[in-house]
Design a protein around this motif. Structure first.
Motif, mmCIF file in Angstrom:
data_model
loop_
_atom_site.group_PDB
_atom_site.id
_atom_site.type_symbol
_atom_site.label_atom_id
_atom_site.label_comp_id
_atom_site.label_asym_id
_atom_site.label_seq_id
_atom_site.Cartn_x
_atom_site.Cartn_y
_atom_site.Cartn_z
ATOM 1 N N GLU A 40 136.306 34.548 -24.674
ATOM 2 C CA GLU A 40 136.567 34.519 -23.103
ATOM 3 C C GLU A 40 135.584 34.374 -22.132
ATOM 4 N N GLY A 47 131.077 29.124 -17.025
ATOM 5 C CA GLY A 47 130.978 28.124 -16.048
ATOM 6 C C GLY A 47 130.972 29.250 -14.721
ATOM 7 N N THR A 50 127.452 27.516 -14.408
ATOM 8 C CA THR A 50 127.562 26.103 -13.702
ATOM 9 C C THR A 50 127.486 26.493 -12.343
ATOM 10 N N LEU A 51 127.981 27.457 -11.710
ATOM 11 C CA LEU A 51 127.818 27.359 -10.368
ATOM 12 C C LEU A 51 126.291 27.974 -9.380
ATOM 13 N N LEU A 54 124.493 24.720 -9.334
ATOM 14 C CA LEU A 54 124.556 24.615 -8.667
ATOM 15 C C LEU A 54 124.063 24.731 -7.140
ATOM 16 N N LEU A 91 133.097 22.895 -20.468
ATOM 17 C CA LEU A 91 134.258 22.750 -21.158
ATOM 18 C C LEU A 91 134.359 22.941 -22.187
ATOM 19 N N PHE A 115 143.966 25.532 -11.714
ATOM 20 C CA PHE A 115 142.435 25.925 -11.015
ATOM 21 C C PHE A 115 142.423 25.108 -12.237
ATOM 22 N N ILE A 116 142.490 24.388 -12.896
ATOM 23 C CA ILE A 116 141.998 24.171 -13.868
ATOM 24 C C ILE A 116 141.812 22.017 -14.417
ATOM 25 N N SER A 120 138.201 20.078 -13.637
ATOM 26 C CA SER A 120 138.559 18.819 -14.537
ATOM 27 C C SER A 120 137.451 18.036 -13.551
ATOM 28 N N LEU A 126 130.460 15.420 -11.196
ATOM 29 C CA LEU A 126 129.203 16.335 -11.885
ATOM 30 C C LEU A 126 128.531 14.932 -12.723
ATOM 31 N N GLY A 160 134.634 23.446 -7.109
ATOM 32 C CA GLY A 160 134.088 24.896 -8.117
ATOM 33 C C GLY A 160 134.598 25.974 -6.910
ATOM 34 N N HIS A 163 137.799 26.667 -7.714
ATOM 35 C CA HIS A 163 138.568 26.617 -9.065
ATOM 36 C C HIS A 163 138.548 27.968 -9.545
ATOM 37 N N PHE A 164 137.252 28.807 -8.806
ATOM 38 C CA PHE A 164 137.380 30.115 -8.756
ATOM 39 C C PHE A 164 138.185 30.654 -8.768
ATOM 40 N N MET A 167 141.283 30.103 -9.787
ATOM 41 C CA MET A 167 140.944 31.563 -11.313
ATOM 42 C C MET A 167 141.622 32.821 -11.092
ATOM 43 N N LYS A 171 143.930 37.610 -10.365
ATOM 44 C CA LYS A 171 143.659 38.846 -10.877
ATOM 45 C C LYS A 171 143.164 39.261 -9.581
HETATM 46 C C1 HEM Z 1 137.540 20.368 -17.242
HETATM 47 C C2 HEM Z 1 136.373 20.941 -16.430
HETATM 48 C C3 HEM Z 1 136.970 23.178 -16.408
HETATM 49 C C4 HEM Z 1 137.946 23.747 -17.203
HETATM 50 C C5 HEM Z 1 139.179 23.004 -17.979
HETATM 51 C C6 HEM Z 1 137.760 24.796 -16.888
HETATM 52 C C7 HEM Z 1 138.032 25.659 -17.152
HETATM 53 C C8 HEM Z 1 138.166 27.382 -16.487
HETATM 54 C C9 HEM Z 1 138.590 28.405 -17.767
HETATM 55 C C10 HEM Z 1 139.635 28.615 -18.172
HETATM 56 C C11 HEM Z 1 137.898 29.564 -17.239
HETATM 57 C C12 HEM Z 1 138.607 31.360 -17.130
HETATM 58 C C13 HEM Z 1 139.925 31.962 -17.037
HETATM 59 C C14 HEM Z 1 139.963 32.980 -17.523
HETATM 60 O O1 HEM Z 1 139.243 33.160 -18.216
HETATM 61 O O2 HEM Z 1 140.531 33.531 -17.183
HETATM 62 C C15 HEM Z 1 137.145 29.037 -16.058
HETATM 63 C C16 HEM Z 1 136.634 30.002 -14.887
HETATM 64 C C17 HEM Z 1 135.323 29.705 -14.347
HETATM 65 N N1 HEM Z 1 134.910 27.824 -13.561
HETATM 66 FE FE1 HEM Z 1 135.620 26.831 -14.908
HETATM 67 N N2 HEM Z 1 136.574 24.728 -15.461
HETATM 68 C C18 HEM Z 1 136.138 23.673 -15.656
HETATM 69 C C19 HEM Z 1 135.031 23.259 -14.371
HETATM 70 C C20 HEM Z 1 134.620 24.237 -13.740
HETATM 71 C C21 HEM Z 1 133.445 23.445 -12.909
HETATM 72 C C22 HEM Z 1 132.547 21.867 -12.300
HETATM 73 C C23 HEM Z 1 132.842 24.868 -12.438
HETATM 74 C C24 HEM Z 1 131.680 25.492 -11.788
HETATM 75 C C25 HEM Z 1 131.218 23.644 -10.942
HETATM 76 C C26 HEM Z 1 133.237 25.644 -12.829
HETATM 77 C C27 HEM Z 1 132.910 27.172 -12.894
HETATM 78 C C28 HEM Z 1 134.007 28.620 -13.292
HETATM 79 C C29 HEM Z 1 133.749 29.709 -12.814
HETATM 80 C C30 HEM Z 1 132.787 30.169 -11.836
HETATM 81 C C31 HEM Z 1 134.749 30.328 -13.785
HETATM 82 C C32 HEM Z 1 135.122 31.653 -13.765
HETATM 83 C C33 HEM Z 1 134.314 32.433 -14.141
HETATM 84 C C34 HEM Z 1 134.653 34.214 -14.220
HETATM 85 O O3 HEM Z 1 135.251 35.216 -14.105
HETATM 86 O O4 HEM Z 1 132.846 34.876 -14.019
HETATM 87 N N3 HEM Z 1 134.538 25.103 -14.039
HETATM 88 N N4 HEM Z 1 137.294 27.212 -16.048
#
Ligand code: HEM
Length: 221
Positions: A40, A47, A50-51, A54, A91, A115-116, A120, A126, A160, A163-164, A167, A171
């Motif tokens: 995790e 993630g 990535t942000l 950006l 990813l 959020f997924i 995506s 991107l 982005g 999504h955040f 997510m 919580k």
């Molecule tokens: C296919 C694309 C993507 C998938 C499948 C995906 C999946 C996920 C998953 C499963 C989580 C964690 C959820 C959890 O722990 O509860 C997450 C968190 C996150 N994702 Fe993505 N993500 C994708 C694309 C992106 C992109 C493009 C960005 C940025 C522009 C991004 C930024 C983040 C951030 C900032 C978090 C939170 C991290 C944290 O809790 O500190 N994700 N993502």
């Protein structure tokens, strides 16, 4: 400073600096420093990076203009490709640790969790930007169409953050989301302000050019 930015070693140094987060994550994984749930932690950390990448790439233009340092523009493509690089790592870590690379499961998850889906879409954009970031693509598309496509990076920023936000909604923890949203809003807001100011100056100049210069000339016109 300008000499430093043009130094042949400048790009390799920036390249290595952009790899440091990955080096830290590899080390922390090997040294078991990612806490109780390393999988995790890796998904989240990639993630986050990535942000952060950006934010960095979107900061290049305002910093370049405000500090009058045109040399900064030479790092934009590399930084842009690192956004894509960390998004792919993100990813892959989700695909591997959360989904065991089970494609039907991943597709079901994209359809089930908004959020997924949003993540995506951001990654899809991107991928397009990364694929067209080379000179040959700019030539093939023409500058205008290329610029229009690359302005979709603003949509990536919005997706982005959404999504955040989604997510973290489960919580009820929005602190970090708010910080990134504020940074991205400032970087995009500066662009809008800069664009409007440029248009205003251009309109003013255009108006001045079409107006006769002297009262006598005005009287004649
Ligand atoms: C296919 C694309 C993507 C998938 C499948 C995906 C999946 C996920 C998953 C499963 C989580 C964690 C959820 C959890 O722990 O509860 C997450 C968190 C996150 N994702 Fe993505 N993500 C994708 C694309 C992106 C992109 C493009 C960005 C940025 C522009 C991004 C930024 C983040 C951030 C900032 C978090 C939170 C991290 C944290 O809790 O500190 N994700 N993502």
């Amino acid at each position: 400073m300008q000499k430093l930015l043009l130094h042949p070693a400048a790009k390799p140094v920036v390249f290595v600096l952009c790899l440091l987060p990955l080096a830290w994550l590899v080390y922390a994984t090997a040294a078991n420093q990612l806490g109780a749930n390393p999988a995790e932690a890796l998904i989240r950390a990639t993630g986050d990076w990535t942000l952060r990448a950006l934010c960095l790439v979107l900061a290049v233009t305002p910093v370049r203009v405000i500090t009058a340092t045109p040399q900064l523009a030479r790092f934009r493509r590399m930084l842009g490709l690192f956004v894509f690089f960390y998004a792919v790592l993100h990813l892959l870590s989700y695909g591997w640790f959360d989904m065991g690379f089970d494609l039907p499961d991943i597709l079901r998850d994209i359809a089930k969790r908004p959020f997924i889906l949003v993540g995506s879409l951001a990654l899809l954009l991107l991928t397009l930007l990364a694929a067209t970031s080379f000179n040959r693509a700019i030539k093939a598309m023409g500058a205008k169409r290329w610029q229009a496509l690359h302005r979709t990076v603003y949509a990536v920023a919005g997706l982005g953050i959404l999504h955040f936000f989604w997510m973290r909604a489960g919580k009820n923890n929005f602190g970090e989301v708010a910080v990134y949203a504020a940074i991205l809003a400032a970087l995009l807001g500066w662009r809008l302000w800069h664009r409007l100011r440029k248009d205003r100056v251009a309109a003013h100049r255009g108006g001045a050019a079409s107006r006769p210069a002297t009262p006598a000339a005005r009287a004649k016109s």
